[in-house]
Design a protein around this motif. Structure first.
Motif, PDB file in Angstrom:
ATOM      1  N   ALA A 333       0.829  -1.204   0.000  1.00  0.00           N
ATOM      2  CA  ALA A 333       0.000   0.000   0.000  1.00  0.00           C
ATOM      3  C   ALA A 333       0.864   1.255   0.000  1.00  0.00           C
ATOM      4  O   ALA A 333       0.553   2.244  -0.680  1.00  0.00           O
ATOM      5  CB  ALA A 333      -0.927  -0.009   1.213  1.00  0.00           C
ATOM      6  N   LEU A 334       1.967   1.229   0.750  1.00  0.00           N
ATOM      7  CA  LEU A 334       2.877   2.371   0.789  1.00  0.00           C
ATOM      8  C   LEU A 334       3.506   2.605  -0.582  1.00  0.00           C
ATOM      9  O   LEU A 334       3.635   3.752  -1.032  1.00  0.00           O
ATOM     10  CB  LEU A 334       3.963   2.130   1.839  1.00  0.00           C
ATOM     11  N   ALA A 335       3.898   1.521  -1.249  1.00  0.00           N
ATOM     12  CA  ALA A 335       4.499   1.650  -2.576  1.00  0.00           C
ATOM     13  C   ALA A 335       3.513   2.245  -3.575  1.00  0.00           C
ATOM     14  O   ALA A 335       3.899   3.027  -4.448  1.00  0.00           O
ATOM     15  CB  ALA A 335       4.973   0.279  -3.062  1.00  0.00           C
ATOM     16  N   ALA A 336       2.230   1.905  -3.427  1.00  0.00           N
ATOM     17  CA  ALA A 336       1.231   2.383  -4.383  1.00  0.00           C
ATOM     18  C   ALA A 336       0.790   3.810  -4.090  1.00  0.00           C
ATOM     19  O   ALA A 336       0.561   4.612  -5.008  1.00  0.00           O
ATOM     20  CB  ALA A 336       0.018   1.449  -4.359  1.00  0.00           C
ATOM     21  N   ASP A 337       0.709   4.154  -2.806  1.00  0.00           N
ATOM     22  CA  ASP A 337       0.116   5.436  -2.407  1.00  0.00           C
ATOM     23  C   ASP A 337       1.144   6.505  -2.077  1.00  0.00           C
ATOM     24  O   ASP A 337       1.002   7.671  -2.436  1.00  0.00           O
ATOM     25  CB  ASP A 337      -0.807   5.199  -1.195  1.00  0.00           C
ATOM     26  N   GLN A 338       2.204   6.119  -1.362  1.00  0.00           N
ATOM     27  CA  GLN A 338       3.257   7.022  -0.910  1.00  0.00           C
ATOM     28  C   GLN A 338       2.691   8.295  -0.256  1.00  0.00           C
ATOM     29  O   GLN A 338       2.793   9.389  -0.804  1.00  0.00           O
ATOM     30  CB  GLN A 338       4.182   7.397  -2.073  1.00  0.00           C
ATOM     31  N   PRO A 339       2.077   8.134   0.931  1.00  0.00           N
ATOM     32  CA  PRO A 339       1.532   9.299   1.642  1.00  0.00           C
ATOM     33  C   PRO A 339       2.596  10.285   2.084  1.00  0.00           C
ATOM     34  O   PRO A 339       2.298  11.425   2.399  1.00  0.00           O
ATOM     35  CB  PRO A 339       0.819   8.671   2.836  1.00  0.00           C
ATOM     36  N   VAL A 340       3.853   9.825   2.165  1.00  0.00           N
ATOM     37  CA  VAL A 340       4.981  10.728   2.417  1.00  0.00           C
ATOM     38  C   VAL A 340       6.010  10.491   1.313  1.00  0.00           C
ATOM     39  O   VAL A 340       6.170   9.368   0.828  1.00  0.00           O
ATOM     40  CB  VAL A 340       5.630  10.472   3.802  1.00  0.00           C
ATOM     41  N   PRO A 341       6.703  11.547   0.869  1.00  0.00           N
ATOM     42  CA  PRO A 341       7.742  11.353  -0.154  1.00  0.00           C
ATOM     43  C   PRO A 341       8.865  10.479   0.405  1.00  0.00           C
ATOM     44  O   PRO A 341       9.444  10.786   1.443  1.00  0.00           O
ATOM     45  CB  PRO A 341       8.236  12.786  -0.434  1.00  0.00           C
ATOM     46  N   LEU A 342       9.155   9.377  -0.270  1.00  0.00           N
ATOM     47  CA  LEU A 342      10.124   8.416   0.247  1.00  0.00           C
ATOM     48  C   LEU A 342      11.530   8.759  -0.223  1.00  0.00           C
ATOM     49  O   LEU A 342      11.819   8.802  -1.415  1.00  0.00           O
ATOM     50  CB  LEU A 342       9.744   7.002  -0.194  1.00  0.00           C
ATOM     51  N   THR A 343      12.400   8.999   0.736  1.00  0.00           N
ATOM     52  CA  THR A 343      13.793   9.330   0.479  1.00  0.00           C
ATOM     53  C   THR A 343      14.653   8.069   0.538  1.00  0.00           C
ATOM     54  O   THR A 343      14.173   6.975   0.873  1.00  0.00           O
ATOM     55  CB  THR A 343      14.303  10.332   1.514  1.00  0.00           C
ATOM     56  N   MET A 344      15.930   8.237   0.252  1.00  0.00           N
ATOM     57  CA  MET A 344      16.871   7.128   0.405  1.00  0.00           C
ATOM     58  C   MET A 344      16.882   6.636   1.853  1.00  0.00           C
ATOM     59  O   MET A 344      16.956   5.430   2.111  1.00  0.00           O
ATOM     60  CB  MET A 344      18.272   7.579  -0.001  1.00  0.00           C
ATOM     61  N   ALA A 345      16.791   7.577   2.797  1.00  0.00           N
ATOM     62  CA  ALA A 345      16.781   7.205   4.217  1.00  0.00           C
ATOM     63  C   ALA A 345      15.534   6.406   4.571  1.00  0.00           C
ATOM     64  O   ALA A 345      15.609   5.402   5.306  1.00  0.00           O
ATOM     65  CB  ALA A 345      16.875   8.452   5.086  1.00  0.00           C
ATOM     66  N   HIS A 346      14.374   6.825   4.074  1.00  0.00           N
ATOM     67  CA  HIS A 346      13.139   6.082   4.349  1.00  0.00           C
ATOM     68  C   HIS A 346      13.241   4.646   3.839  1.00  0.00           C
ATOM     69  O   HIS A 346      12.892   3.691   4.544  1.00  0.00           O
ATOM     70  CB  HIS A 346      11.947   6.761   3.674  1.00  0.00           C
ATOM     71  N   VAL A 347      13.697   4.498   2.609  1.00  0.00           N
ATOM     72  CA  VAL A 347      13.756   3.169   2.008  1.00  0.00           C
ATOM     73  C   VAL A 347      14.761   2.287   2.756  1.00  0.00           C
ATOM     74  O   VAL A 347      14.512   1.096   2.979  1.00  0.00           O
ATOM     75  CB  VAL A 347      14.093   3.281   0.508  1.00  0.00           C
ATOM     76  N   ALA A 348      15.874   2.857   3.179  1.00  0.00           N
ATOM     77  CA  ALA A 348      16.835   2.085   3.975  1.00  0.00           C
ATOM     78  C   ALA A 348      16.208   1.627   5.286  1.00  0.00           C
ATOM     79  O   ALA A 348      16.393   0.480   5.712  1.00  0.00           O
ATOM     80  CB  ALA A 348      18.080   2.922   4.247  1.00  0.00           C
ATOM     81  N   ALA A 349      15.463   2.509   5.952  1.00  0.00           N
ATOM     82  CA  ALA A 349      14.827   2.156   7.224  1.00  0.00           C
ATOM     83  C   ALA A 349      13.774   1.069   7.033  1.00  0.00           C
ATOM     84  O   ALA A 349      13.660   0.149   7.852  1.00  0.00           O
ATOM     85  CB  ALA A 349      14.206   3.397   7.858  1.00  0.00           C
ATOM     86  N   LEU A 350      12.994   1.170   5.967  1.00  0.00           N
ATOM     87  CA  LEU A 350      11.993   0.145   5.683  1.00  0.00           C
ATOM     88  C   LEU A 350      12.654  -1.192   5.368  1.00  0.00           C
ATOM     89  O   LEU A 350      12.164  -2.253   5.763  1.00  0.00           O
ATOM     90  CB  LEU A 350      11.115   0.594   4.517  1.00  0.00           C
ATOM     91  N   ASP A 351      13.786  -1.138   4.671  1.00  0.00           N
ATOM     92  CA  ASP A 351      14.527  -2.355   4.357  1.00  0.00           C
ATOM     93  C   ASP A 351      15.038  -3.019   5.635  1.00  0.00           C
ATOM     94  O   ASP A 351      14.923  -4.241   5.818  1.00  0.00           O
ATOM     95  CB  ASP A 351      15.690  -2.005   3.433  1.00  0.00           C
TER      96      ASP A 351
END
Length: 431
Positions: A333-351
């Protein structure tokens, strides 16, 4: 002076606090604030005689062990700086460990630097319903865990202007979460982190939907706004974090990493966050299916009547395994909607989050299997086969987690110093 690069034990923290009280009886006192579910003491150390209270809580999550040393650092600092404390009309109150039962379970591993696989091999992470800070969001008033009840009673008694809870992350950077803003905190926090060479985490899994007050400082959104993923039933307003609001206070959570990576400090926009997060969701489903199958095969070996620490570990595994499908759906759902702009830091934290949950589950399940006989001494029997496969999976996953992020061990003293100095800065800005 730097101490050894090791986390103190629950009993060691209590002994050091008792010694501090004996050396400074005019300023320090210890008392029992309650008992854990198994009867372990919850010790409260108070320093000073001011009317305004600052409450510092160590050990809210048992696998986040820096807090015990941090409360001792802060207590000794308060004694050394007694005049300034008196001028500010302050009393420092330290709950030495909120979850001693769980923390003791994490003391089976090395107390200092360790290979990542060894860390997860000795981890115990309780289900959310058994975490004292969060349990109140699942339970009716009057039905709290004894640890939750003890903390709420301390807050109601002391009415702290600030509650600081000392948290940690296995891999990532450092950040602060606030239930109400403390203007200007980001500047000293960032300065101390830079001096200690600990990255400030500018994108987090935990505070993905929280409001930024400065780099690495996040403020709880106003009532009704989204604060967590849909699969996470925990409610901040039902947690112990918001209890000080009844008395005009607030709570600050200070997170420090065991292994630090600069990937979580990169604010640049990610070139393709949808693809990256969708791939994480697929990996979560794959890991979830593998661990579900392993747990189903292990349950007859473990037995249906696990007791004591075995029961705690089993519930922790079952909770972790039960989160995979829903969390994967959240990632999709996050990948489809992205309610917040995802930065390199966000993606690293999610990973990081998507990798450490199966590692925690694997480590706890291995600990359960460790207690089982191999079966007539044959390592090819079912317990031995399960253990060998899990160990290979855990070792490979833990090495990949740290290596893929180019993460490095943060000395325990540096973790502690950053926590302590951030707490002091928060207090200064409220004075």
């Amino acid at each position: 002076m730097r101490g050894p690069d090791a986390y103190p034990t629950v009993s060691g923290v209590a002994a050091a606090a008792r010694l501090l009280s004996a050396r400074h009886p005019d300023l320090c006192r210890m008392r029992l604030a309650g008992e854990s579910r198994t009867g372990r003491p919850l010790w409260l150390l108070s320093v000073g005689h001011g009317r305004r209270h600052v409450l510092v809580v160590a050990g809210p999550h048992p696998d986040e062990q820096a807090g015990g040393a941090t409360v001792l650092w802060l207590a000794e600092q308060a004694v050394a700086d007694r005049r300034r404390m008196a001028d500010a009309d302050l009393t420092w109150d330290f709950l030495l460990c909120l979850d001693p039962d769980g923390t003791v379970l994490n003391e089976t591993g090395p107390a200092g630097p360790r290979p990542p696989a060894v860390h997860f091999r000795h981890t115990y992470r309780p289900a959310a319903t058994e975490q004292p800070e969060w349990a109140g969001s699942f339970r009716a008033p009057g039905d709290e865990l004894p640890e939750t009840y003890a903390l709420l009673a301390v807050i109601d008694e002391l009415r702290p202007v600030l509650q600081c809870t000392l948290h940690g992350t296995d891999v990532g950077g450092s950040w602060v979460q606030l239930t109400a803003d403390i203007p200007g905190l980001a500047e000293p926090f960032g300065k101390y982190a830079a001096e200690l060479d600990i990255p400030v985490q500018v994108g987090t899994y935990d505070a993905l939907f929280w409001q930024g007050s400065g780099p690495g400082v996040y403020v709880l959104p106003p009532g009704g706004a989204r604060e967590r993923f849909a699969s996470e039933p925990e409610d901040v307003n039902g947690s112990t974090w918001c209890r000080p609001h009844r008395y005009g206070g607030l709570t600050a959570l200070v997170e420090v990493p065991m292994w630090a990576t600069r990937r979580v400090a990169d604010p640049a926009p990610h070139p393709d966050p949808s693809y990256a997060v969708t791939a994480m969701a697929a990996r979560l489903r794959k890991d979830g299916a593998a661990l579900t199958s392993t747990l189903e095969r292990a349950l007859p070996v473990i037995g249906p009547c696990a007791e004591g620490s075995q029961a705690l570990l089993l519930r922790g595994v079952e909770h972790a395994v039960g989160t995979f499908a829903a969390l994967a759906a959240d990632y999709d759902a996050l990948a489809a909607d992205q309610p917040v702009p995802l930065t390199m830091a966000h993606v690293a934290a999610l990973d990081i989050a998507s990798r450490r949950i199966p590692l925690r589950a694997s480590g706890m399940l291995l600990r359960l299997l460790d207690e089982q006989p191999l079966g007539d001494g044959d390592p090819a029997a079912e317990p031995g086969r399960l253990r060998s496969r899990l160990e290979r999976r855990l070792d490979a996953g833990a090495r990949e987690l740290v290596a893929s992020l180019d993460a490095r061990w943060v000395p325990v003293f540096d973790q502690v110093e950053l926590q302590a100095r951030t707490v002091l800065s928060a207090v200064d800005r409220l004075s």
